[in-house]
Write an enzyme that holds these catalytic residues in place. Structure first.
Site, PDB file in Angstrom:
ATOM      1  N   CYS A 128      21.913 -35.381  48.422  1.00  0.00           N
ATOM      2  CA  CYS A 128      23.016 -35.912  49.219  1.00  0.00           C
ATOM      3  C   CYS A 128      24.007 -34.799  49.565  1.00  0.00           C
ATOM      4  CB  CYS A 128      23.746 -37.006  48.450  1.00  0.00           C
ATOM      5  SG  CYS A 128      22.719 -38.431  48.135  1.00  0.00           S
ATOM      6  N   GLY A 235       5.481 -44.319  47.350  1.00  0.00           N
ATOM      7  CA  GLY A 235       6.522 -44.705  48.292  1.00  0.00           C
ATOM      8  C   GLY A 235       5.998 -45.436  49.511  1.00  0.00           C
TER       9      GLY A 235
END
Length: 273
Positions: A128, A235
């Site tokens: 992030c 995923g």
């Protein structure tokens, strides 16, 4: 099939579902018995609510999927009050993916999650942007990752997994810095940069362009473990087959039996060069 990742995180098998692709697990209970999985990593959570990126956010490509969801979620307190009571008794490990925009975000969020008895580990998302440092991600420098991991380690007492960014020059240096700062494990990798273009409209298919790809079957998983992985996350393949994680777990077990491995840990790093 048991994998002990240390500091109290023991998986019944090496298969986990990747954050952001499996919701909070409850969305998949009609398709797969969660007790057949080593663990689920719930969607990315931030200290404060986030709206995420504008739509469109997903685009299928020949080699996988591009996404730019942008960590839309209702925040840690909402997770504690509303989501946690619904998922805390799942018969599998439930890990929380924690993200932040400042060092203080990570520390406060981790401190709140540390108090939850049924969450044995955090997967720390260090990809992030650090808003106090001009938007550079925490995880792209050794100094940045050392700072965030060491500060979280001071107040977080359970297993600390750090999810590394692939968008670096030398990911090995970053991994070693995370370990030295107190990480119990690392997960490789977070989102790769990518782009998909709609040629007819001459515009990007996504509002903000990033991408990710990885394991879709048992052979893929075995290859990762032979190369040194202790456990794996699935995923994008969850969107194609919601039961794929259980199938991969069965497939790893079958591979071990077929090749005479008495325990799954014997696979780890067993590649013959």
């Amino acid at each position: 099939m048991t994998i002990d990742l240390g500091r109290g995180l023991v998986l019944r098998n090496p298969v986990m579902t990747a954050s952001g692709t499996f919701g909070y697990g409850e969305e998949y209970t009609d398709f797969v018995d969660l007790s057949q999985l080593g663990g689920i990593i719930v969607k990315g959570t931030t200290l404060n609510p986030r709206e995420g990126n504008p739509y469109p956010r997903m685009a299928e490509t020949p080699s996988g999927m591009l996404n730019c969801v942008g960590l839309q979620n209702k925040g840690v307190q909402y997770f504690i009050d509303t989501i946690y009571p619904r998922i805390k008794d799942f018969d599998t490990n439930v890990l929380l993916n924690l993200s932040g925009s400042t060092l203080e975000d990570y520390v406060k969020g981790a401190e709140m999650i540390d108090a939850l008895d049924k969450i044995p580990a955090i997967e720390l998302n260090v990809s992030c942007p650090n808003v106090k440092q001009g938007g550079m991600a925490f995880g792209v420098t050794c100094a940045g990752i050392s700072q965030v991991v060491s500060e979280v380690r001071k107040i977080y007492h359970k297993h600390l997994m750090v999810k590394l960014s692939p968008n670096v020059t030398n990911i090995a240096e970053i991994a070693l810095a995370a370990e030295a700062a107190g990480a119990d494990s690392v997960s490789l990798i977070n989102t790769l940069m990518g782009m998909a273009i709609d040629a007819e409209r001459r515009k990007p298919k996504l509002s903000v362009v990033t991408g990710v790809g990885g394991i879709s079957n048992a052979t893929d998983a075995v290859e990762f473990m032979l190369a040194g992985a202790s456990a794996i996350e699935i995923g994008t393949a969850n969107f194609i087959d919601p039961a794929v994680s259980a199938k991969v777990a069965w497939g790893i077990n079958e591979y071990c039996e077929r090749h005479g491995f008495e325990k799954v840990t014997d696979l780890i790093g067993a590649l013959e060069c």
